[in-house]
Design an enzyme around this catalytic site. Structure first.
Site, PDB file in Angstrom:
ATOM      1  N   GLU A 140       0.867  -1.191   0.000  1.00 47.02           N
ATOM      2  CA  GLU A 140       0.000   0.000   0.000  1.00 47.02           C
ATOM      3  C   GLU A 140       0.899   1.236   0.000  1.00 47.02           C
ATOM      4  O   GLU A 140       1.947   1.251   0.645  1.00 47.02           O
ATOM      5  CB  GLU A 140      -0.825  -0.046   1.286  1.00 47.02           C
ATOM      6  CG  GLU A 140      -1.669   1.167   1.576  1.00 47.02           C
ATOM      7  CD  GLU A 140      -2.278   1.112   2.996  1.00 47.02           C
ATOM      8  OE1 GLU A 140      -3.443   1.465   3.139  1.00 47.02           O
ATOM      9  OE2 GLU A 140      -1.570   0.701   3.939  1.00 47.02           O
ATOM     10  N   LYS A 169      -9.833   0.352  -1.186  1.00 45.57           N
ATOM     11  CA  LYS A 169      -9.882  -0.021   0.236  1.00 45.57           C
ATOM     12  C   LYS A 169     -11.258   0.277   0.843  1.00 45.57           C
ATOM     13  O   LYS A 169     -11.777   1.389   0.694  1.00 45.57           O
ATOM     14  CB  LYS A 169      -8.796   0.777   0.954  1.00 45.57           C
ATOM     15  CG  LYS A 169      -8.584   0.457   2.403  1.00 45.57           C
ATOM     16  CD  LYS A 169      -7.350   1.236   2.876  1.00 45.57           C
ATOM     17  CE  LYS A 169      -6.931   0.875   4.262  1.00 45.57           C
ATOM     18  NZ  LYS A 169      -5.664   1.525   4.637  1.00 45.57           N
ATOM     19  N   CYS A 214      -4.367  -3.300   3.293  1.00 47.00           N
ATOM     20  CA  CYS A 214      -3.997  -3.105   4.699  1.00 47.00           C
ATOM     21  C   CYS A 214      -5.091  -3.475   5.691  1.00 47.00           C
ATOM     22  O   CYS A 214      -5.358  -4.649   5.909  1.00 47.00           O
ATOM     23  CB  CYS A 214      -3.494  -1.685   4.906  1.00 47.00           C
ATOM     24  SG  CYS A 214      -2.535  -1.577   6.428  1.00 47.00           S
TER      25      CYS A 214
HETATM   26  N1  CDT Z   1      -2.775   1.510   6.478  1.00 51.81           N
HETATM   27  C1  CDT Z   1      -3.622   0.859   7.295  1.00 51.81           C
HETATM   28  O1  CDT Z   1      -4.741   0.533   6.938  1.00 51.81           O
HETATM   29  N2  CDT Z   1      -3.178   0.631   8.552  1.00 51.81           N
HETATM   30  C2  CDT Z   1      -4.016  -0.059   9.493  1.00 51.81           C
HETATM   31  C3  CDT Z   1      -3.973   0.563  10.830  1.00 51.81           C
HETATM   32  C4  CDT Z   1      -5.021   0.022  11.714  1.00 51.81           C
HETATM   33  S1  CDT Z   1      -5.355   1.103  13.014  1.00 51.81           S
HETATM   34  C5  CDT Z   1      -6.401   0.307  14.021  1.00 51.81           C
HETATM   35  C6  CDT Z   1      -3.665  -1.523   9.614  1.00 51.81           C
HETATM   36  O2  CDT Z   1      -4.586  -2.334   9.627  1.00 51.81           O
HETATM   37  O3  CDT Z   1      -2.509  -1.882   9.717  1.00 51.81           O
END
Ligand code: CDT
Length: 297
Positions: free
Chosen positions: A47, A79, A146
């Protein structure tokens, strides 16, 4: 007939706010070349591969935000589960995650797609009469970005389309107590270990429960001089095992040769959805987003 694929996650080390786009692209091309030396037919990047993980910054002008251009594509994904907040945390030292500020919620759903021309001899349209079972055509894949990987609903949507490989690029903060919560105080190292544990947990368990391979690619390391992102890029099997994983937190290729026929065991036995799923019992999953507890006793 074996349906083998050579696949790779191209983990990227940090990309900074002031990193030059040409330098980042050069690193990505080097990774592509390394993956090609392994014989990889598919390479997954993280990402926000081209930039720092910018949602941690409050960027005030549109020009700074308008950067990425699209090429010809066989599938697009947006997303769905946007983490974080719209406004920065009050704590001036907090690591922000302003995805609700910068992004719209993805509106393409979880649409699996076939990838043409990477496995020879597979069944094509019109050959259906020869197919005594599923899993004989061009490989079926799905994408997540992500935070989406933490939500089983998306995985199951792909599972219901017979996805054999789920791809997920990510930028996950190693230590961000305002974001993750502070109920159990942790040192930065404990928090990072936990974040890697949760990453692998969701990749392994969802691969298992949906009988698919998964490939995940991190952007890792210390960005912009102070924001730590976890590594842990990995490839998992339909039985839930990690079959290849990153050793460090810098630019690195994680490679595996996979046989998509390994998906058949789960798909035809434990997780044969057509035989075992009980949709009449799952209504709440689409009717309700938040928690409503049973009445107090
Ligand atoms: N970039 C991204 O989606 N990061 C999220 C942060 C979660 S915060 C609760 C992740 O799932 O790693």
């Amino acid at each position: 007939m074996a349906r083998t694929l050579k696949v790779a996650a191209a983990q990227l080390g940090p990309v900074h706010l002031n990193s030059k786009r040409e330098e980042t692209l050069a690193r990505m091309i080097t990774l592509l070349q390394q993956a090609a030396e392994f014989g990889a037919q598919l390479v997954l990047f993280p990402e926000c591969a081209l930039t720092t993980f910018f949602p941690r910054h409050l960027i005030k002008t549109q020009e700074e935000l308008d950067t990425v251009k699209k090429n010809e594509v066989i599938a697009k994904y947006r997303k769905v589960h946007l983490p974080g907040t719209k406004e920065p945390f009050e704590n001036p030292d907090a690591v922000n995650q302003l995805e609700k500020r910068y992004f719209e919620i993805g509106n393409l759903g979880f649409k699996a797609f076939r990838v043409p021309d990477i496995i020879p001899g597979v069944l094509k349209k019109g050959d259906e009469s020869k197919a005594e079972r599923n899993g004989l055509g061009d490989p079926i894949m799905g994408m997540l970005i992500c935070n989406d990987r933490r939500w089983p609903e998306g995985w199951r949507c792909y599972g219901l389309q017979g996805a054999e490989v789920v791809l997920c690029g990510y930028n996950t903060a190693g230590f961000a107590p305002d974001l993750w919560g502070t109920q159990k105080p942790m040192t930065p190292q404990q928090a990072e270990d936990d974040a890697v544990f949760h990453h692998k947990l969701v990749m392994q368990s969802n691969s298992y429960m949906n009988s698919c391979f998964s490939i995940s690619a991190a952007k890792a390391g210390l960005e912009d001089g102070k924001y730590d992102l976890i590594g842990g890029s990995c490839i998992t099997s339909p039985e839930g095992h990690v079959i290849a994983e990153a050793k460090g937190k810098d630019d690195e290729i994680v490679f595996a040769e996979i046989d998509l026929n390994e998906c058949r065991q789960g798909m035809e036995k434990t997780f044969d959805f057509a035989r075992h799923r009980r949709t009449e019992a799952y209504g709440l999953i689409v009717e309700r987003a938040g928690v409503v507890e049973p009445e107090l006793l």
